[in-house]
Design an enzyme around this catalytic site. Structure first.
Site, PDB file in Angstrom:
ATOM      1  N   GLY A 290       0.696  -1.110  -0.028  1.00 60.10           N
ATOM      2  CA  GLY A 290      -0.166   0.063   0.095  1.00 60.10           C
ATOM      3  C   GLY A 290       0.750   1.280   0.097  1.00 60.10           C
TER       4      GLY A 290
ATOM      5  CG  LEU B 201      -7.741  -3.846   4.718  1.00 58.51           C
ATOM      6  CD1 LEU B 201      -8.848  -2.761   5.121  1.00 58.51           C
ATOM      7  CD2 LEU B 201      -8.286  -5.199   4.075  1.00 58.51           C
TER       8      LEU B 201
ATOM      9  CB  CYS C  91      -4.770   4.399   0.119  1.00 57.73           C
ATOM     10  SG  CYS C  91      -5.349   4.392   2.091  1.00 57.73           S
TER      11      CYS C  91
END
Length: 216
Positions: free
Chosen positions: A75, A141, A171
């Protein structure tokens, strides 16, 4: 059908990010086939983190007073701070017969179910892991898999200062809105939210491992 035991839960409170990161790496490196799986529930002091493929254009400017740390998860950049719940999932995926995809879906579904308890409709996106309420991200996440075992996990915005998100492309998505439970009318104490999150996480991890998790 095998029902694997629920992971052990450790409620750690406010922990500096680097301390938690080093502890996760040490735990995973020392695992044996008999090591019990764990979930760590905690909060972090203010920090930006970005993953192994993180791109500099998404990061805050050089004059930012909040620390920035490159870590070993997947990520792009995100922000952690008090009022955000972080759940680290230290699982033996091979033992539980879990794929990375099934674990990601279990984590996302746990948050979707949690916010649904408060009458809030949330969803996942195929192109951007996490949980969204309308077009705003409420949970992020990021995972690392080492020798078939996971660490890192998810963060859920509960009642925090969202302003630091404006200094980054959350993100890796420029202009992505970010929200939190408080802004959506949920005023339950963060400890109560944490217990709900643990309950949902353990349920969906066990269901995914047993093959009973829905794949919709």
């Amino acid at each position: 059908m095998t029902l694997h035991p629920s992971p052990r839960v450790r409620r750690l409170g406010l922990v500096p990010y680097e301390q938690a990161w080093e502890a996760m790496k040490s735990f995973t490196a020392a695992r044996t086939a008999a090591t019990a799986d764990e979930i760590w529930l905690l909060e972090h002091p203010p920090i930006y983190t970005y993953g192994v493929a993180g791109r500099s254009e998404h990061l805050p400017g050089a004059d930012c007073a909040i620390p920035v740390l490159k870590v070993d998860r997947g990520g792009q950049v995100t922000y952690h701070g008090p009022g955000q719940l972080v759940a680290y999932v230290l699982l033996d995926l091979q033992r539980r017969h879990l794929t990375v995809r099934s674990l990601v879906r279990a984590l996302e579904q746990a948050v979707i179910d949690l916010v649904s308890d408060f009458g809030i409709s949330a969803s996942r996106r195929v192109d951007a892991p996490g949980v969204y309420v309308r077009d705003a991200k409420i949970a992020a996440l990021g995972l690392r898999i080492r020798r078939g075992c996971s660490y890192h996990g998810l963060s859920l915005n509960v009642d925090m200062d969202l302003a630091p998100f404006r200094a980054i492309d959350p993100c890796g998505h420029a202009g992505l809105e970010v929200t939190q439970l408080r802004a959506l009318g949920v005023d339950a104490p963060i400890n109560d939210i944490g217990e709900r999150l643990i309950s949902k996480l353990t349920r969906h991890i066990v269901l995914a491992a047993s093959g009973m998790e829905k794949q919709s």
